[in-house]
Motif scaffolding. Sequence first.
Motif, mmCIF file in Angstrom:
data_model
loop_
_atom_site.group_PDB
_atom_site.id
_atom_site.type_symbol
_atom_site.label_atom_id
_atom_site.label_comp_id
_atom_site.label_asym_id
_atom_site.label_seq_id
_atom_site.Cartn_x
_atom_site.Cartn_y
_atom_site.Cartn_z
ATOM 1 N N ASN A 286 -4.245 3.048 -4.954
ATOM 2 C CA ASN A 286 -4.843 2.279 -3.588
ATOM 3 C C ASN A 286 -5.379 3.153 -2.830
ATOM 4 O OD1 ASN A 286 -3.721 -0.049 -4.231
ATOM 5 N ND2 ASN A 286 -1.874 -0.256 -2.979
ATOM 6 N N LEU B 72 -8.886 3.226 -0.350
ATOM 7 C CA LEU B 72 -9.159 3.196 0.822
ATOM 8 C C LEU B 72 -10.171 4.141 1.474
ATOM 9 C CD1 LEU B 72 -7.636 3.230 4.023
ATOM 10 C CD2 LEU B 72 -6.245 4.696 3.215
ATOM 11 N N PHE C 163 0.269 -1.390 0.005
ATOM 12 C CA PHE C 163 -0.108 -0.342 0.215
ATOM 13 C C PHE C 163 1.441 1.186 -0.074
ATOM 14 C CE2 PHE C 163 -2.508 3.719 1.846
ATOM 15 C CZ PHE C 163 -3.918 3.487 1.409
ATOM 16 N N THR D 114 -5.495 -3.256 0.326
ATOM 17 C CA THR D 114 -6.209 -2.225 0.458
ATOM 18 C C THR D 114 -7.082 -2.914 2.577
ATOM 19 O OG1 THR D 114 -5.914 -0.910 -1.368
ATOM 20 C CG2 THR D 114 -6.954 0.002 0.916
#
Length: 283
Positions: free
Chosen positions: A172, A176, A120, A140
């Motif tokens: 990512n 998120l 990540f 994620t």
Amino acid sequence: MMQNRTVPLSQALIDEESARAHLLQSEKLASIGQLAAGVAHEINNPVGYVFSNLSTLAGYVQELIKLIDAIDSAASLDDLKQFKQSTDYAYIRSDVQDLIGESEEGIERVKSIITALKDFSHIEEDAFTYADIHRGIETTLNLVNNEIKYKADVVKAFAELPKVECLPSQINQVVLNLLTNAAHAMGPRGTIYLRTGYEGEHVWFEVEDTGKGIAAEQLPHLFEPFYTTKPVGEGTGLGLSLSYSIVVKHSGDIQVFSEPGAGSRFRVWLPVHQCVRPQEVSE
């Protein structure tokens, strides 16, 4: 006269862009802080029971050592059998296998979290590379598990996708933001749907929730800096703005579908190939 007014105006635009870049960076740091808290919780659980298991195993080892030593000092086979029964050998033998298996699962969980965190957080990456979108989503999801698991069930429907030319850690970040927003939109509990698809030269992924939805008059403002539908003190209003900047940097697009009381769906479109390198935007 015109020239004198142009110079201050240009400087004002530069200052505004600089301030915006700092704000977006602050949002990234806030996300990292949120991740750190969740990751710490996710790691503490398996580490806690592995530590407890090791303590129990240490006691079992001492009992087994005593049993082995008794072989040398036992006067007869009956004495040895009696000592074996006194140590509850049958239970220890069974429980040792369970403790080792549980501990191995815990260590594997910690390893998967660390791997996901490494995937990540390539913070300094600046070169586009071909990446597996599904791996990024799973990475994620693994990291925000603590944020989601108490609020929603996750249902995945993934299509077969080609690798996409992108900055993986930034994509990512978009995932998120969408996942955490979906979790925050829930009532007592709901469902988050993760889907992917492939059309022409573009792939898409989407996050849909069964939360409270967004009013029609709010939809046009969602990607504006500081705009948030969350209660005062619960959102910076920069998560979606940052996501939009990242997607634009990738020559992509974000679509929003939402109705009050019927949840929300955010679909992100990305080109498979970056034919023309997009203009750099502030990160």
